[in-house]
Design a protein around this motif. Structure first.
Motif, mmCIF file in Angstrom:
data_model
loop_
_atom_site.group_PDB
_atom_site.id
_atom_site.type_symbol
_atom_site.label_atom_id
_atom_site.label_comp_id
_atom_site.label_asym_id
_atom_site.label_seq_id
_atom_site.Cartn_x
_atom_site.Cartn_y
_atom_site.Cartn_z
ATOM 1 N N ASN A 67 3.629 5.552 3.180
ATOM 2 C CA ASN A 67 4.318 4.439 3.819
ATOM 3 C C ASN A 67 3.533 3.161 3.575
ATOM 4 O O ASN A 67 2.297 3.143 3.703
ATOM 5 C CB ASN A 67 4.454 4.698 5.328
ATOM 6 C CG ASN A 67 5.111 3.542 6.060
ATOM 7 O OD1 ASN A 67 4.457 2.587 6.449
ATOM 8 N ND2 ASN A 67 6.421 3.641 6.246
ATOM 9 N N ASN B 1 3.131 0.518 5.208
ATOM 10 C CA ASN B 1 2.391 -0.028 6.350
ATOM 11 C C ASN B 1 1.212 0.835 6.769
ATOM 12 O O ASN B 1 0.248 0.327 7.339
ATOM 13 C CB ASN B 1 3.303 -0.158 7.581
ATOM 14 C CG ASN B 1 4.244 -1.329 7.501
ATOM 15 O OD1 ASN B 1 4.301 -2.029 6.504
ATOM 16 N ND2 ASN B 1 4.993 -1.542 8.564
ATOM 17 N N SER B 2 1.316 2.156 6.514
ATOM 18 C CA SER B 2 0.506 3.083 7.297
ATOM 19 C C SER B 2 -0.488 3.934 6.527
ATOM 20 O O SER B 2 -1.519 4.318 7.092
ATOM 21 C CB SER B 2 1.440 4.030 8.075
ATOM 22 O OG SER B 2 2.440 3.312 8.761
ATOM 23 N N SER C 167 2.058 6.230 11.236
ATOM 24 C CA SER C 167 2.996 5.103 11.243
ATOM 25 C C SER C 167 2.336 3.924 11.933
ATOM 26 O O SER C 167 1.556 4.092 12.879
ATOM 27 C CB SER C 167 4.303 5.471 11.954
ATOM 28 O OG SER C 167 4.081 5.776 13.315
ATOM 29 N N THR D 28 3.186 -0.385 12.960
ATOM 30 C CA THR D 28 4.114 -1.514 12.935
ATOM 31 C C THR D 28 3.537 -2.661 12.109
ATOM 32 O O THR D 28 2.323 -2.780 11.918
ATOM 33 C CB THR D 28 4.394 -2.009 14.361
ATOM 34 O OG1 THR D 28 3.158 -2.413 14.977
ATOM 35 C CG2 THR D 28 5.040 -0.912 15.196
ATOM 36 N N LEU E 40 8.591 -1.106 10.227
ATOM 37 C CA LEU E 40 7.831 0.126 10.037
ATOM 38 C C LEU E 40 7.480 0.422 8.585
ATOM 39 O O LEU E 40 6.795 1.406 8.301
ATOM 40 C CB LEU E 40 8.609 1.318 10.620
ATOM 41 C CG LEU E 40 8.705 1.361 12.143
ATOM 42 C CD1 LEU E 40 9.535 2.550 12.592
ATOM 43 C CD2 LEU E 40 7.317 1.431 12.769
#
Length: 684
Positions: free
Chosen positions: A10, A12-13, A109, A111, A672
């Protein structure tokens, strides 16, 4: 036998060296806390008052974990694994089938571009909303581990009787950390920081015994039964909040903790255990009435639930402000001592109020007749009777009980007219119900972060009755293809809405019943194989479109407050959580010869009511958010499969807003990120 391994990334994560989290225990990877977050033994008894036993109070204060702030850590890729095995054997000359499976996943995850704001309206002639809390920096990191195990055995006693056993356990552990920073204009434009550390551990264990029986001597009457016992647990050890303010004077920054403006540092220990015993019996009897074939169905059910929820909270007090901006130094042992340093405080009364027990019994019986009236018309008519008893009781005796006792008759009618072999007309009418949960009935107060609204259950809630009417036309062109058009209408009696308590001294979110609500709408469904040309023969498309118009009556007290600011305010509004439109579309590809299948999906829902404000502040709405996902898989040698997926390709933000005077004000906003993953599986 099947084995699957997957990895995901991901934007973002994953693979970050600044992922927001906090140090946990050695068994977090198994979704269990190893005791690192457990309440210290010293704190399990009664906490002494200040000056009562300061030596013991100091010892208890120092026994807690010193970490009260998030930290930046390294995050790995998302991972998923699964293995399953099943077969059919013979036991005593009869078929015995079994299946066992184990799954595991570990996901990160976080934000991005998060912000949280709160606004108020000070005057009905005001041209703008006044900010109460402005947090332009809102970052939350989350790591969740989830694993599950299942085993099922089915044994064929003979051609007419079969029994089975199913055992299931699911376990999840979710560790999260949140950091927010901004201003509180309502308190002299104070600079404001707040942090949250949370670990939520859940367990679910289910034992099921089931059977299917056919009675040839009674016209092949069929009996199915199920008895299931489930235990659910939820443990939230050491939920921590730490909030402070600061002021900048030239080159100096002065930090403080001000208990008159916001809650002092606090930690919570919560646990919940719920048992659920579910029993069902269904009997199907073939019948012939006036020469018409059909079946009568009879049955009953009984569900018994019991819940015990306990909470114990600890707040930090001090007689002088020693906070210098360094949380580690603040909680050093030399600062933790009573009576003239930092010490723990505990309220037995508050703990008892927020702890509760719940009991629920739902007993039901039904009868149904399914009959072909003519060669083209089929009728399905019946009724269900449900008796409900729900009770929630706080451990504090003077707190109102949540009680619901009702007996409801729920009729249903379905008519199907087959105009041709491929075209049907359907008419349906029924009554259904929705019950509030234990959490919604209990007077338990909770919040997501310091500065957020407190949410409190409502002991006076009642169940909701819903009258449903549907008319549908459908035609099936070819296998897997359909065009349908439906119109529907629903009337809600005592629907439940999330709103502010107009009688609370401080802003407090709660739930309440309103008199009635209704909605009507139109649904269009379309699925078509694109086999009219050689180049598109392996493709198919699908579309589902729902249009909804909803209306709910506004509570008289809320309406009075709203009309103070706007005398022309309507006495109705849209239903809480109901979108005016929902769109789902997909494009699929499948070719068995080359072993490739792919799917592109898009969905979006229209603006929906997210929060009802009881004062003149406008209600909060969740803005439309389009989501697009894509996946493609390839099978090799009939044993291996490779799958690639891309989720949330548009990365549209999750956004809730107020609107006032033609201007948009952000209530909450975050995204996300996009997720890309692959998996490979082997089966034989």
């Amino acid at each position: 036998f099947q084995l699957s391994i997957g990895m995901g990334y991901n934007s973002n994560s994953n693979l970050k060296n600044d992922f927001l989290l906090y140090k946990g225990g050695k068994t977090d990877w198994l979704a269990f806390d190893d005791g690192t977050r457990a309440m210290p033994n010293e704190a399990k008894g009664q906490i002494p008052y200040l000056y009562e036993n300061d030596a013991k109070l100091t010892q208890i204060t120092r026994s807690f974990s010193k970490q009260m702030a998030p930290e930046q850590v390294n995050s790995f890729l998302n991972q998923s694994y699964s293995i399953s095995m099943g077969n059919k054997k013979e036991l005593l000359g009869r078929d015995l089938g079994y299946l066992v499976s184990l799954t595991y996943q570990n996901d990160f995850s976080q934000t991005n571009n998060g912000e949280t704001n709160r606004y108020k309206l000070t005057d009905k002639n005001s041209q703008y909303l006044v900010p109460e809390l402005v947090l332009p920096y809102d970052l939350k990191g989350n790591q969740e581990v989830l694993w599950g195990a299942m085993g099922t055995v089915n044994y064929k006693l003979n051609n007419n009787n079969k029994v089975g056993v199913v055992l299931i356990h699911n376990q999840s552990g979710q560790s999260s950390a949140r950091m927010q920073e901004g201003r509180k204009p309502s308190d002299g434009d104070m600079h404001y920081q707040t942090r949250t550390l949370q670990y939520l551990q859940r367990g679910f264990t289910s034992y099921q015994l089931k059977g299917e029986h056919v009675l040839p001597t009674l016209g092949k009457t069929k009996i199915e039964w199920l008895s299931s016992y489930t235990v659910s647990t939820q443990d939230e050890p050491d939920l921590r909040f730490f909030t402070n303010s600061y002021a900048v004077n030239g080159t100096d920054t002065v930090y403080s903790i001000n208990p008159t403006l916001y809650p002092v540092p606090t930690r919570y220990f919560r646990n919940m255990e719920e048992s659920n015993w579910d029993n069902k019996l269904d009997i199907e009897i073939p019948v012939k009435i006036a020469g018409k074939t059909g079946k009568v169905m009879l049955g009953g059910a009984a569900v018994l639930k019991n819940r015990a929820f306990r909470e114990k909270s600890f707040t930090y007090r001090e007689n002088s402000n020693t906070f210098n901006g360094n949380i580690t130094e603040y909680f050093a042992d030399e600062n933790l001592h009573a009576p003239d340093g930092i010490y723990i405080s505990n309220s037995k009364s508050t703990n008892e109020k927020n702890s509760y027990d719940g009991e629920q019994l739902v007993a039901a019986g039904y009868s149904l007749l399914d009959l072909s009236l003519t060669s083209k018309l089929r009728a399905n008519v019946g009724a269900r009777v449900e008796h409900t008893n729900i009770l929630t009781q706080s451990l504090r005796a003077n707190v109102a009980k949540g009680e619901i006792t009702s007996t409801d008759i729920l009729p249903a009618l379905n008519l199907t007219y087959s105009a041709t072999e491929k075209t049907n007309f359907r008419l349906a009418a029924s009554r259904t119900l929705a019950r509030p949960s234990f959490r919604e009935l209990a007077p338990y107060a909770s919040l997501d972060f310091v500065g957020d609204f407190v949410f409190v259950g409502n002991a006076n809630l009642d169940r909701t009755l819903i009258d449903n009417f549907d008319l549908r036309w459908e035609t099936f062109m070819n296998s897997g293809e359909i065009i349908s058009l439906s119109v529907f209408y629903k009337m809600f009696h005592n629907p439940i809405e999330r709103t502010f308590n107009t009688e609370a001294a401080n802003p407090e979110l709660t739930l309440r019943n309103v008199d009635e609500a209704s909605l009507y709408g139109l649904e269009i469904e379309f699925r078509k194989n694109l086999d009219f040309a050689q180049i598109t023969k392996d493709f198919k498309i699908g579309l589902n479109l729902t249009l909804v118009k909803s209306q709910v009556s506004i509570d008289s007290k809320e309406l009075e407050l709203k009309r103070h600011f706007d005398p022309s305010f309507s006495n109705t509004r849209v239903m809480f959580g109901q979108s005016p439109y929902i769109v789902n579309a997909h494009l699929g590809y499948s070719n068995e010869k080359n072993g490739i299948s792919a799917n592109l999906a898009y969905n979006i829902s229209g603006e929906r009511l997210y929060l009802v404000n009881a004062t003149g502040v406008p209600d909060v709405y969740e803005t439309p958010r389009g989501q697009m996902d894509f996946n493609i898989s390839k099978t090799f040698a009939q044993k291996y499969s490779l799958k690639l997926s891309a989720k949330n390709l548009l990365d549209s933000p999750y956004k809730q807003t107020y609107e006032y005077g033609g201007k948009e004000y952000v209530f909450s906003n975050y995204s996300l990120g996009r997720t890309f993953s692959f998996s490979i599986s082997y089966s034989f």
